[in-house]
Structures are given as structure tokens and as C-alpha cells.
Design a protein around this motif. Sequence first.
Motif, PDB file in Angstrom:
ATOM      1  N   ASN A   1      -1.060  -5.267 -12.997  1.00 28.87           N
ATOM      2  CA  ASN A   1      -2.303  -5.525 -13.823  1.00 28.87           C
ATOM      3  C   ASN A   1      -3.306  -6.243 -12.921  1.00 28.87           C
ATOM      4  O   ASN A   1      -4.124  -6.893 -13.602  1.00 28.87           O
ATOM      5  CB  ASN A   1      -1.931  -5.863 -15.227  1.00 28.87           C
ATOM      6  N   THR A   2      -3.264  -6.257 -11.834  1.00 32.38           N
ATOM      7  CA  THR A   2      -3.860  -7.164 -10.985  1.00 32.38           C
ATOM      8  C   THR A   2      -4.280  -6.644  -9.502  1.00 32.38           C
ATOM      9  O   THR A   2      -3.813  -5.893  -9.160  1.00 32.38           O
ATOM     10  CB  THR A   2      -3.472  -8.792 -10.948  1.00 32.38           C
ATOM     11  N   THR A   3      -5.506  -7.032  -8.981  1.00 35.06           N
ATOM     12  CA  THR A   3      -5.845  -6.805  -7.761  1.00 35.06           C
ATOM     13  C   THR A   3      -4.839  -7.245  -6.604  1.00 35.06           C
ATOM     14  O   THR A   3      -4.056  -8.137  -6.827  1.00 35.06           O
ATOM     15  CB  THR A   3      -7.282  -7.392  -7.167  1.00 35.06           C
ATOM     16  N   LEU A   4      -4.490  -6.401  -5.572  1.00 38.10           N
ATOM     17  CA  LEU A   4      -3.626  -6.607  -4.449  1.00 38.10           C
ATOM     18  C   LEU A   4      -4.356  -6.743  -3.249  1.00 38.10           C
ATOM     19  O   LEU A   4      -5.271  -6.147  -3.040  1.00 38.10           O
ATOM     20  CB  LEU A   4      -2.458  -5.660  -4.441  1.00 38.10           C
ATOM     21  N   SER A   5      -3.864  -7.731  -2.396  1.00 42.05           N
ATOM     22  CA  SER A   5      -4.333  -7.818  -1.148  1.00 42.05           C
ATOM     23  C   SER A   5      -3.492  -7.148   0.053  1.00 42.05           C
ATOM     24  O   SER A   5      -2.113  -7.147  -0.232  1.00 42.05           O
ATOM     25  CB  SER A   5      -4.738  -9.418  -0.770  1.00 42.05           C
ATOM     26  N   ASN A   6      -3.913  -7.145   1.255  1.00 42.81           N
ATOM     27  CA  ASN A   6      -3.001  -6.776   2.275  1.00 42.81           C
ATOM     28  C   ASN A   6      -2.085  -5.402   2.103  1.00 42.81           C
ATOM     29  O   ASN A   6      -0.988  -5.496   2.487  1.00 42.81           O
ATOM     30  CB  ASN A   6      -2.305  -7.896   2.754  1.00 42.81           C
ATOM     31  N   CYS A   7      -2.626  -4.487   1.534  1.00 43.33           N
ATOM     32  CA  CYS A   7      -1.933  -3.268   0.992  1.00 43.33           C
ATOM     33  C   CYS A   7      -1.814  -2.300   2.111  1.00 43.33           C
ATOM     34  O   CYS A   7      -2.857  -2.002   2.493  1.00 43.33           O
ATOM     35  CB  CYS A   7      -2.698  -2.452  -0.196  1.00 43.33           C
ATOM     36  N   ILE A   8      -0.406  -2.237   2.467  1.00 43.34           N
ATOM     37  CA  ILE A   8      -0.124  -1.407   3.897  1.00 43.34           C
ATOM     38  C   ILE A   8       1.063  -0.607   3.364  1.00 43.34           C
ATOM     39  O   ILE A   8       1.982  -0.957   2.953  1.00 43.34           O
ATOM     40  CB  ILE A   8       0.221  -2.390   4.917  1.00 43.34           C
ATOM     41  N   TRP A   9       0.631   0.713   3.799  1.00 46.04           N
ATOM     42  CA  TRP A   9       1.697   1.687   3.530  1.00 46.04           C
ATOM     43  C   TRP A   9       2.353   2.196   5.084  1.00 46.04           C
ATOM     44  O   TRP A   9       1.538   2.656   5.894  1.00 46.04           O
ATOM     45  CB  TRP A   9       1.068   2.956   2.909  1.00 46.04           C
TER      46      TRP A   9
ATOM     47  N   LYS B   1      -1.923 -13.409  -4.073  1.00 43.05           N
ATOM     48  CA  LYS B   1      -1.663 -15.155  -4.166  1.00 43.05           C
ATOM     49  C   LYS B   1      -0.366 -15.683  -3.585  1.00 43.05           C
ATOM     50  O   LYS B   1       0.015 -16.593  -4.290  1.00 43.05           O
ATOM     51  CB  LYS B   1      -2.229 -15.758  -5.494  1.00 43.05           C
ATOM     52  N   GLY B   2       0.067 -15.293  -2.467  1.00 46.80           N
ATOM     53  CA  GLY B   2       1.209 -15.645  -1.791  1.00 46.80           C
ATOM     54  C   GLY B   2       2.562 -14.818  -2.242  1.00 46.80           C
ATOM     55  O   GLY B   2       3.627 -15.058  -1.734  1.00 46.80           O
ATOM     56  N   TYR B   3       2.360 -14.162  -3.462  1.00 42.61           N
ATOM     57  CA  TYR B   3       3.525 -13.400  -4.015  1.00 42.61           C
ATOM     58  C   TYR B   3       3.701 -11.953  -3.460  1.00 42.61           C
ATOM     59  O   TYR B   3       2.752 -11.059  -3.349  1.00 42.61           O
ATOM     60  CB  TYR B   3       3.524 -13.561  -5.614  1.00 42.61           C
ATOM     61  N   SER B   4       4.510 -11.411  -2.804  1.00 42.44           N
ATOM     62  CA  SER B   4       4.515 -10.171  -2.070  1.00 42.44           C
ATOM     63  C   SER B   4       5.253  -9.205  -3.084  1.00 42.44           C
ATOM     64  O   SER B   4       6.474  -9.628  -3.637  1.00 42.44           O
ATOM     65  CB  SER B   4       5.514 -10.178  -0.822  1.00 42.44           C
ATOM     66  N   VAL B   5       4.597  -8.000  -2.896  1.00 47.52           N
ATOM     67  CA  VAL B   5       5.334  -6.899  -3.766  1.00 47.52           C
ATOM     68  C   VAL B   5       5.446  -5.823  -2.570  1.00 47.52           C
ATOM     69  O   VAL B   5       4.883  -5.707  -1.689  1.00 47.52           O
ATOM     70  CB  VAL B   5       4.725  -6.263  -4.800  1.00 47.52           C
ATOM     71  N   GLU B   6       6.585  -4.960  -2.901  1.00 50.99           N
ATOM     72  CA  GLU B   6       6.935  -3.671  -1.968  1.00 50.99           C
ATOM     73  C   GLU B   6       7.786  -2.601  -2.722  1.00 50.99           C
ATOM     74  O   GLU B   6       8.416  -2.966  -3.894  1.00 50.99           O
ATOM     75  CB  GLU B   6       7.699  -4.053  -0.787  1.00 50.99           C
TER      76      GLU B   6
ATOM     77  N   GLU C   1      -3.312 -11.906 -20.722  1.00 52.21           N
ATOM     78  CA  GLU C   1      -2.031 -11.471 -20.128  1.00 52.21           C
ATOM     79  C   GLU C   1      -1.791 -11.941 -18.662  1.00 52.21           C
ATOM     80  O   GLU C   1      -2.734 -11.975 -17.779  1.00 52.21           O
ATOM     81  CB  GLU C   1      -2.148  -9.914 -20.112  1.00 52.21           C
ATOM     82  N   PRO C   2      -0.600 -12.654 -18.365  1.00 50.17           N
ATOM     83  CA  PRO C   2      -0.483 -13.035 -17.051  1.00 50.17           C
ATOM     84  C   PRO C   2      -0.306 -11.960 -15.947  1.00 50.17           C
ATOM     85  O   PRO C   2      -0.127 -10.617 -16.125  1.00 50.17           O
ATOM     86  CB  PRO C   2       1.082 -13.597 -17.326  1.00 50.17           C
ATOM     87  N   GLU C   3      -0.635 -12.382 -14.669  1.00 48.06           N
ATOM     88  CA  GLU C   3      -0.739 -11.333 -13.566  1.00 48.06           C
ATOM     89  C   GLU C   3       0.551 -10.848 -13.443  1.00 48.06           C
ATOM     90  O   GLU C   3       1.595 -11.930 -13.176  1.00 48.06           O
ATOM     91  CB  GLU C   3      -1.439 -11.952 -12.573  1.00 48.06           C
ATOM     92  N   LYS C   4       0.739  -9.742 -13.109  1.00 44.87           N
ATOM     93  CA  LYS C   4       2.045  -8.770 -12.921  1.00 44.87           C
ATOM     94  C   LYS C   4       1.804  -8.214 -11.789  1.00 44.87           C
ATOM     95  O   LYS C   4       1.614  -6.739 -11.847  1.00 44.87           O
ATOM     96  CB  LYS C   4       2.599  -8.161 -13.855  1.00 44.87           C
ATOM     97  N   PRO C   5       1.829  -8.508 -10.560  1.00 45.76           N
ATOM     98  CA  PRO C   5       1.483  -7.656  -9.262  1.00 45.76           C
ATOM     99  C   PRO C   5       2.911  -6.512  -9.096  1.00 45.76           C
ATOM    100  O   PRO C   5       3.879  -6.952  -9.172  1.00 45.76           O
ATOM    101  CB  PRO C   5       1.287  -8.573  -8.080  1.00 45.76           C
TER     102      PRO C   5
END
Length: 184
Positions: free
Chosen positions: A35-43, A155-160, A2-6
Motif C-alpha cells: 500500500n505504498t510507493t516502492l524505490s529501486n524496483c528491479i526485476w 525506507k530501508g525495508y527490502s521486499v522481494e 493505515e501503516p505502510e506495508k510494502p
Amino acid sequence: NEPEKPNIEIIKTGINQVNVNEEFRYQFDIKNTGNTTLSNCIWYDYLPYEFIDVRKIETGIYSNDINYDIYCKTNKRGYIKIADRINSKENLDIHIANIGLKEDEYITELKFDFGEVDKDFGSLVSPNIICKVRDENTADNQEFTNKTKIIADRKGYSVESEDEFTIIVNNKKIEVKKLPRTGF
């Protein structure tokens, strides 16, 4: 494969109406919904400091065993680290009175730096921010909104994800009437 879906989500709840000088809590539900690990997770939690004071943070318990830091920002200073390397499996009470705010200094923002989180990361026991309504700036039926946001990247893609919660203050003065004396 399955493709990564942050993706990430934060939901904020609380009570809709409070009285002046009353303590209340904001409750949060945080979850990595991708469905993937996330980096720089800040609340971040942006506080309506004109009307409330933060009293305590209940850190909550999270599904991943990580260590994270908590910072606060005030109306007089930038970020101040108030808790270092908190284990995500412990629900701690952090009393704000212990961080040494100066007179007329208020917390305007809280920041929780989780770093890297696994794909199943989420709050098992909800974190809470306990606040108290100040009376000097609150009129009857005064509304204030607290905003919150969580960000991360993969990998350079931001989510919020963002949420907000509005509270109405009851500031009516209750008149106490003296009752007539009866009896002996």
C-alpha cells in the motif's frame, strides 16, 4: 491512517513442454501488492542459457507512467544496457539479434530497472520473453528451470518476490517413412 506495508509480487508462466528448435514464451505478471510507493524496483530474469537463446523481449504495458531501462548480462560480459528510457505505456518488441552478441555469447540474465513505482504499479499487458531451445545441449525429456525475481525497498525495508518455471524438452527424432507409390 493505515501503516505502510510494502510488498511486491511476480508470477511467471509458460508452456510445460517444447520441442528442440522451437520458440516459446515466458509470460510475467508483476504487481506492487503493498500500500505504498516502492524505490529501486528491479526485476531480474535468470535464464537457463545452456539450453535456450533469448530471441525477443515484449516489454508489456504497466499501470504507472514511468521510464525504465533494460539490461542483459552474458556469459562473456557484465551488464549491457539494451534499451534506454522505455515508456511503461508502450509495448515494444526488443529483438536480441540487434544487440551484437559474439559467437558463443549467450544472455544469462535480464534486468529491468523500473526505479520508483507507485502503490498501484503492475503489468496491464504482460511482459514476455521469447526464447528458442538449442539442440546441441538438449536430450529428450531434458528439464530446465528459469528463475525470476523482483526486488524493491521502502525506507530501508527490502521486499522481494521470486518464481520459477520448468519446461521439458521433447527431442525425439521423427522417422519419415517412404510410402509406396500407388496410382498411375
